[in-house]
Design a protein around this motif. Structure first.
Motif, PDB file in Angstrom:
ATOM      1  N   GLU A  82       0.817  -1.198   0.000  1.00 30.16           N
ATOM      2  CA  GLU A  82       0.000   0.000   0.000  1.00 30.16           C
ATOM      3  C   GLU A  82       0.856   1.254   0.000  1.00 30.16           C
ATOM      4  N   VAL A  83       2.003   1.171   0.665  1.00 30.15           N
ATOM      5  CA  VAL A  83       2.899   2.324   0.681  1.00 30.15           C
ATOM      6  C   VAL A  83       3.370   2.632  -0.734  1.00 30.15           C
ATOM      7  N   ALA A 128      -9.066  19.750  -0.994  1.00 24.14           N
ATOM      8  CA  ALA A 128      -9.504  19.694  -2.389  1.00 24.14           C
ATOM      9  C   ALA A 128     -10.627  20.698  -2.628  1.00 24.14           C
ATOM     10  N   ASP A 172       1.725   1.895  -3.483  1.00 27.56           N
ATOM     11  CA  ASP A 172       0.574   2.440  -4.200  1.00 27.56           C
ATOM     12  C   ASP A 172       0.407   3.911  -3.810  1.00 27.56           C
ATOM     13  N   PRO A 173       0.525   4.826  -4.778  1.00 28.45           N
ATOM     14  CA  PRO A 173       0.479   6.250  -4.428  1.00 28.45           C
ATOM     15  C   PRO A 173      -0.938   6.743  -4.147  1.00 28.45           C
ATOM     16  N   GLY A 174      -1.935   5.915  -4.414  1.00 25.57           N
ATOM     17  CA  GLY A 174      -3.322   6.357  -4.201  1.00 25.57           C
ATOM     18  C   GLY A 174      -3.843   7.101  -5.421  1.00 25.57           C
ATOM     19  N   ALA A 175      -5.160   7.171  -5.520  1.00 29.02           N
ATOM     20  CA  ALA A 175      -5.766   7.821  -6.685  1.00 29.02           C
ATOM     21  C   ALA A 175      -5.771   9.339  -6.497  1.00 29.02           C
ATOM     22  N   PRO A 176      -5.578  10.092  -7.577  1.00 26.31           N
ATOM     23  CA  PRO A 176      -5.546  11.563  -7.462  1.00 26.31           C
ATOM     24  C   PRO A 176      -6.939  12.153  -7.303  1.00 26.31           C
ATOM     25  N   VAL A 177      -7.614  11.782  -6.237  1.00 23.56           N
ATOM     26  CA  VAL A 177      -9.000  12.225  -6.026  1.00 23.56           C
ATOM     27  C   VAL A 177      -9.056  13.743  -5.819  1.00 23.56           C
ATOM     28  N   GLY A 178      -8.029  14.282  -5.143  1.00 23.75           N
ATOM     29  CA  GLY A 178      -7.986  15.727  -4.906  1.00 23.75           C
ATOM     30  C   GLY A 178      -8.094  16.504  -6.203  1.00 23.75           C
ATOM     31  N   ARG A 179      -7.304  16.077  -7.200  1.00 22.28           N
ATOM     32  CA  ARG A 179      -7.321  16.768  -8.485  1.00 22.28           C
ATOM     33  C   ARG A 179      -8.691  16.653  -9.135  1.00 22.28           C
ATOM     34  N   MET A 187     -15.083  20.791  -9.489  1.00 26.94           N
ATOM     35  CA  MET A 187     -15.622  22.059  -8.992  1.00 26.94           C
ATOM     36  C   MET A 187     -15.508  23.155 -10.041  1.00 26.94           C
ATOM     37  N   ASN A 226      -3.431  15.300  -2.490  1.00 25.75           N
ATOM     38  CA  ASN A 226      -4.086  14.923  -3.732  1.00 25.75           C
ATOM     39  C   ASN A 226      -4.413  13.429  -3.767  1.00 25.75           C
ATOM     40  N   TRP A 268      -5.533   9.907  -2.620  1.00 20.33           N
ATOM     41  CA  TRP A 268      -6.372   9.276  -1.606  1.00 20.33           C
ATOM     42  C   TRP A 268      -6.042   7.801  -1.562  1.00 20.33           C
ATOM     43  N   ILE A 284     -11.559  16.361  -7.672  1.00 21.03           N
ATOM     44  CA  ILE A 284     -12.513  17.262  -6.998  1.00 21.03           C
ATOM     45  C   ILE A 284     -12.327  18.694  -7.494  1.00 21.03           C
ATOM     46  N   VAL A 285     -11.043  19.126  -7.599  1.00 24.74           N
ATOM     47  CA  VAL A 285     -10.766  20.494  -8.051  1.00 24.74           C
ATOM     48  C   VAL A 285     -11.315  20.709  -9.457  1.00 24.74           C
TER      49      VAL A 285
END
Lengths: 254, 213
Positions: free
Chosen positions: A13-14, B127, A16-23, A29, B94, B96, A25-26
């Motif tokens: 998991e470390v 975000a 795995d960078p994770g999905a760019p959910v923040g981007r 919006m 960024n 998740w 959302i931006v």
């Protein structure tokens, strides 16, 4: 971290960078924001219609904090809010009239009252639905003072000019517009006296025109021989401010 | 599991660096601008306050200038060599992780969730705020320079600006309440350091990944 150890689930998991959910959302919006600009005018109207009964019943004033809470937005062109005591308030009626007058609130209340329940539409876009107004028809005030029929050379009574005790604001109507039944000198709105913020104790209400015609803190009515540009009209707004057919707007007429 | 209420007997609490100077400067510059924007915005839009303060033109100027300045701290702070810490935090906010989603699904009840440097709520808040800034700038510009835009766009821009501002108020109040209710977290943004035990408890994935000296 230990490079030589076996890959545990935690380590996987470390990596795995994770999905760019923040981007996402931006960007989402931004899309919603642009979409909101394009269709927000219609949404805004629908929402304020929906909320109108709620805000009308709200006596705390807290619903004004909601953007679509319907509600009036208070604009003043001078630094502070003008104030006049109802007891000492006087409305002068003059110009091309036979009987110039200085009317108190009591004088106005003694005249035949007229009530209207109509929308208030601002040229900047907001609209307050179904505002109850009570006052005296402007035509009755003019008749009481007696508009001069002929007058001297070049001084035909064709327009009415309004002044405000804020010291700066002015407005005008043609005589024909001023005599409409939906144009009144109002002393009551939403079931009570007109507050200081709303232009009390006495203001003009010109139902079929954008809000800037409805001169707040009304202190003078002068019958003149021509329409003079008002405060906002010298700053680019239309003199004939019919709702829906002026200022490049297409709002529903009132 | 280490509990924060357990005293560290015979042990000097370890302090770990959470936010570098550039990150903290950007945060507090942003916080100041946001506060100016919220208070001046409230004066412009909330009737009783407009009436109390008056001076609409001055308040409007303050609001517009603070708004135009808002992106500056982030852009300057993230640029250059001093921006490494901030850029890496942006990367963490960024992304998740699977555990972040698990936290949202169980709303924190799943005790086996191991969070990284940022809490999923912080990521959502970051975000939302990052998205809100360009939207507010865009709609604010349409409102400030209306002559260049279609009339229905002006109404639409006002609508979007007002509603995003309303949600922002809740996001910011929530952010402040959370920060004040956790003094260690707040210290991380004021002085830069947090207790090691706090980091291990609240952000184990971040704590365990840090190089130990």
């Amino acid at each position: 971290m230990d490079d030589t150890g076996p890959a545990t689930p935690a380590e996987a998991e470390v990596v795995d960078p994770g999905a760019p959910v923040g981007r996402r959302i931006v960007l989402g919006m931004l899309g919603l924001g642009v979409g909101g600009v394009l269709v927000g005018a219609r949404l805004s109207d629908a929402l304020s219609r929906l909320l109108a009964p709620i805000t009308a019943a709200d006596r705390t004033g807290l619903s004004d904090l909601l953007p679509a809470g319907g509600g009036f937005r208070i604009y003043t062109v001078t630094g502070s809010l003008p104030s006049a005591d109802e007891a000492s308030y006087r409305l002068t009626v003059g110009g091309l009239v036979d009987r110039p007058a200085s009317l108190s609130v009591a004088d106005l209340r003694a005249m035949p009252a007229t009530s209207l329940t109509k929308d208030f539409q601002c040229v900047t876009g907001w609209r307050v639905h179904q505002v109850p107004w009570v006052g005296v028809r402007l035509a009755d005030v003019l008749d009481r003072a007696g508009v001069q029929a002929g007058g001297a050379r070049g001084t035909r009574a064709t327009a009415v000019r309004f002044t405000s005790f804020d010291g700066s604001y002015t407005e005008s109507l043609t005589m024909e517009q001023a005599r409409r039944p939906d144009v009144m000198v109002a002393y009551s709105m939403q079931g009570g006296p007109i507050s200081r913020a709303h232009g009390g104790p006495v203001r003009l209400y010109v139902a079929p025109m954008y809000g800037y015609k409805s001169c707040k803190w009304l202190s003078g009515i002068e019958v003149t021989d021509r329409v003079q540009e008002g405060y906002w009209e010298r700053r680019g707004y239309d003199v004939d401010a019919w709702i829906g057919t002026s200022n490049g707007r297409d709002d529903e007429p009132v | 599991m280490t509990s924060l209420s357990e005293p560290f007997i015979g042990q000097v609490p370890v302090r770990v660096r959470r936010f570098d100077v550039a990150t903290r400067v950007v945060h507090w510059a942003n916080a100041t601008l946001f506060l100016v924007l919220l208070s001046s915005g409230l004066v412009l839009s909330f009737g009783p306050l407009s009436v109390l303060v008056g001076r609409r033109e001055t308040v409007k100027d303050v609001h517009v200038w603070a708004g135009l300045l808002l992106p500056l701290p982030v852009v300057v702070g993230a640029a250059g060599r001093w921006g490494r810490g901030l850029r890496s935090d942006f990367g963490r906010l960024n992304r998740w992780l699977a555990d972040d989603r698990r936290w949202f699904r169980t709303l924190g009840r799943d005790r086996s969730v191991r969070l990284g440097k940022f809490h999923p709520g912080q990521k959502l808040n970051a975000a939302f705020t990052a998205g809100a800034i360009p939207v507010m700038l865009l709609t604010g510009s349409i409102m400030r320079w209306p002559r260049s835009f279609d009339l229905s766009w002006r109404t639409g821009a006002t609508f979007v600006h007002d509603w995003v501002a309303t949600v922002l108020v809740f996001a910011i109040v929530g952010h402040i309440v959370k920060a004040v209710s956790d003094p260690v977290a707040l210290r991380g943004m004021v002085g830069g350091d947090v207790d090691g035990a706090w980091a291990a408890h609240h952000h184990p994935r971040w704590h365990d990944d840090m190089p130990s000296d």
